[in-house]
Design an enzyme around this catalytic site. Structure first.
Site, PDB file in Angstrom:
ATOM      1  N   TRP A 145       0.874  -1.188   0.000  1.00 45.51           N
ATOM      2  CA  TRP A 145       0.000   0.000   0.000  1.00 45.51           C
ATOM      3  C   TRP A 145       0.906   1.231   0.000  1.00 45.51           C
ATOM      4  O   TRP A 145       1.802   1.343   0.850  1.00 45.51           O
ATOM      5  CB  TRP A 145      -0.892  -0.035   1.252  1.00 45.51           C
ATOM      6  N   ASP A 226      -0.370  -5.634   9.551  1.00 47.85           N
ATOM      7  CA  ASP A 226      -1.350  -4.611   9.182  1.00 47.85           C
ATOM      8  C   ASP A 226      -2.596  -5.367   8.712  1.00 47.85           C
ATOM      9  O   ASP A 226      -2.545  -6.089   7.712  1.00 47.85           O
ATOM     10  CB  ASP A 226      -0.785  -3.737   8.047  1.00 47.85           C
ATOM     11  N   LYS A 262     -13.147  -0.532   6.263  1.00 50.73           N
ATOM     12  CA  LYS A 262     -13.764  -1.346   5.207  1.00 50.73           C
ATOM     13  C   LYS A 262     -14.770  -2.335   5.784  1.00 50.73           C
ATOM     14  O   LYS A 262     -15.895  -2.416   5.315  1.00 50.73           O
ATOM     15  CB  LYS A 262     -12.697  -2.140   4.433  1.00 50.73           C
TER      16      LYS A 262
HETATM   17  N1  IK2 Z   1      -3.325  -0.567   5.481  1.00 51.79           N
HETATM   18  C1  IK2 Z   1      -3.684  -0.997   4.270  1.00 51.79           C
HETATM   19  C2  IK2 Z   1      -2.952  -2.141   3.667  1.00 51.79           C
HETATM   20  C3  IK2 Z   1      -4.740  -0.392   3.595  1.00 51.79           C
HETATM   21  O1  IK2 Z   1      -5.090  -0.835   2.383  1.00 51.79           O
HETATM   22  C4  IK2 Z   1      -5.420   0.681   4.196  1.00 51.79           C
HETATM   23  C5  IK2 Z   1      -6.582   1.302   3.488  1.00 51.79           C
HETATM   24  N2  IK2 Z   1      -6.388   1.731   2.211  1.00 51.79           N
HETATM   25  O2  IK2 Z   1      -7.484   2.201   1.528  1.00 51.79           O
HETATM   26  C6  IK2 Z   1      -7.514   3.543   1.256  1.00 51.79           C
HETATM   27  C7  IK2 Z   1      -6.393   3.929   0.383  1.00 51.79           C
HETATM   28  O3  IK2 Z   1      -6.033   3.167  -0.527  1.00 51.79           O
HETATM   29  O4  IK2 Z   1      -5.815   4.975   0.673  1.00 51.79           O
HETATM   30  C8  IK2 Z   1      -5.009   1.086   5.467  1.00 51.79           C
HETATM   31  C9  IK2 Z   1      -3.960   0.429   6.085  1.00 51.79           C
HETATM   32  C10 IK2 Z   1      -5.618   2.182   6.276  1.00 51.79           C
HETATM   33  O5  IK2 Z   1      -6.772   2.687   5.948  1.00 51.79           O
HETATM   34  P1  IK2 Z   1      -7.616   3.601   6.955  1.00 51.79           P
HETATM   35  O6  IK2 Z   1      -6.689   4.591   7.542  1.00 51.79           O
HETATM   36  O7  IK2 Z   1      -8.633   4.190   6.065  1.00 51.79           O
HETATM   37  O8  IK2 Z   1      -8.182   2.692   7.988  1.00 51.79           O
END
Ligand code: IK2
Length: 416
Positions: A145, A226, A262
């Site tokens: 990510w 994570d 989510k």
């Molecule tokens: N860690 C991972 C692997 C994630 O995919 C996300 C969420 N990503 O979705 C939104 C984007 O692509 O920016 C997160 C952590 C953390 O998301 P949040 O802070 O919304 O809980």
């Protein structure tokens, strides 16, 4: 009352130069920038596959019920403790580690509420930068990510990577992953996506997780989990927590970032948790005190509303049951959209092998589309996705799937 005057700076007048004149224009966020471009597009056929919305946010019925209950309770708006709502953090840990988790029963998991998953990662990386006895580096899967990299760097950690994705097979590069994890110096911190890897949608199997756990024990590596998609991968929150629970069972002292964005659709409520498995309740107290020292100057204490919703759902037998059914429903819907996309691409004789669209897990599919094809999709077909070819399958529905399959097929054939 004096009339408000428009702001004017005497200095600006004299120096004719703003204090911020040298601030450079930053690039748009690779993921959220997609939504910005989508919003500017006026074509009625437009589709946003960047994150997961098409401007029609779906509030889960269990969340609506919890909100109704909370509304009638007229709860106060007092500050929460620094580590958040106790009912929420207890239940979040139970959801992740499982009701029969030994460290949970023994009272040796330190948990703090966080500003969703991103906030959990911020607290977690800050905790490692301050207290991890080994090298201040973190190994991230390649790819990962996008936000993991700046989060770790902002905390002062050195960012390293390990192989994860095999472009040839569009699947897991398990040999490469094991090789890189073995080659990392003993005691390295390894970030692992607990389930529904973002962006690839490719996860290790349970047996592969077992092997990884053994290698990491041998190497004394530290697992930094994570888990942003618990329940979204398989539709079953226990099944998706396999890796975390297995590592804990095997004696790893894991840390864990959780997000309820989510799986409860609580995106903008920013509900998450960061937890640390410690060796004893006494050690837990010390870790807790340091988590407070990190959080207090950051945002003092977290917001209450979303945490109350999550606690209400997780703490009520009926609502929890309903929510688990809704999670399964969301996961099944994503699986059905994967099938529909696969069928749409095959029916149109789209060049290439598309089996991965079906076999990948969770809300994202790493399609293999090139940056040029993604650009053409945005410019010519009003279809927006990140330039790495990642598609949020959750944003596909009966109303847009045909147009999307048609557009992808044309992009691959060079017909756009
Ligand atoms: N860690 C991972 C692997 C994630 O995919 C996300 C969420 N990503 O979705 C939104 C984007 O692509 O920016 C997160 C952590 C953390 O998301 P949040 O802070 O919304 O809980």
């Amino acid at each position: 009352m004096l009339p408000l005057k428009p702001f004017s700076s005497p200095l600006l007048g004299k120096r004719l130069i703003s204090t911020w004149a040298n601030v450079k224009q930053g690039p748009p966020d690779a993921i959220l920038g997609v939504t910005e471009a989508f919003k500017r597009d006026k074509d009625p056929r437009k589709i946003n596959l960047g994150v997961d919305g098409n401007g029609k946010p779906y509030v889960l019925p269990s969340v609506q019920k919890a909100e109704d209950l909370l509304y009638h309770q007229h709860g106060d708006k007092e500050y929460l403790p620094i580590t958040g709502l106790g009912d929420f953090t207890k239940l979040a840990a139970k959801l992740a580690y499982g009701p029969s988790s030994k460290p949970l029963k023994e009272g040796r998991i330190a948990v703090t509420q966080s500003i969703s998953g991103t906030g959990a990662l911020r607290i977690g990386t800050a905790f490692f930068a301050r207290h991890y006895p080994g090298a201040k580096a973190i190994y991230l899967p390649s790819p990962t990510w996008g936000n993991h990299i700046p989060i770790a760097k902002d905390a002062g950690l050195e960012v390293k990577s390990y192989s994860y994705f095999d472009k040839e097979t569009v699947g897991l590069d398990f040999d490469g992953m094991k090789k890189d994890i073995r080659a990392a110096p003993d005691g390295s911190v390894i970030l692992l996506h607990a389930c529904a890897h973002n962006p690839t949608g490719v996860d290790p199997t349970h047996n592969q997780w077992k092997e990884l756990s053994e290698i990491m024990l041998e190497k004394k590596h530290f697992p930094f989990f994570d888990m942003a998609y618990q329940g979204f991968a398989s539709g079953d929150t226990d099944y998706d927590a396999f890796a975390v629970r297995h590592f804990v069972e095997k004696g790893h002292q894991v840390v864990l970032c959780q997000s309820f964005a989510k799986n409860m659709g609580l995106y903008s409520e920013r509900v998450g948790a960061f937890s640390v498995v410690t060796a004893s309740p006494e050690e837990k107290e010390r870790v807790d005190s340091q988590l407070k020292i990190i959080v207090r100057p950051l945002y003092s204490n977290p917001p209450i509303h979303g945490a109350r919703i999550a606690a209400c759902i997780l703490g009520s037998h009926d609502l929890n049951k309903q929510w688990l059914g809704e999670v399964k429903g969301m996961a099944d819907r994503i699986i059905s959209m994967r099938d529909a996309l696969y069928d749409g691409l095959i029916q149109r004789n789209t060049p290439g092998e598309w089996g991965h669209v079906r076999s990948q897990i969770g809300m994202f599919s790493f399609t293999g589309l090139t940056p040029a094809q993604c650009d053409a999709l945005a410019a010519k077909a009003h279809v927006y996705l990140t330039r790495d070819g990642r598609v949020s399958v959750a944003a596909l529905n009966a109303g847009n799937i045909d147009y999307f399959a048609e557009s992808v097929s044309k992009a691959v054939k060079g017909e756009l």
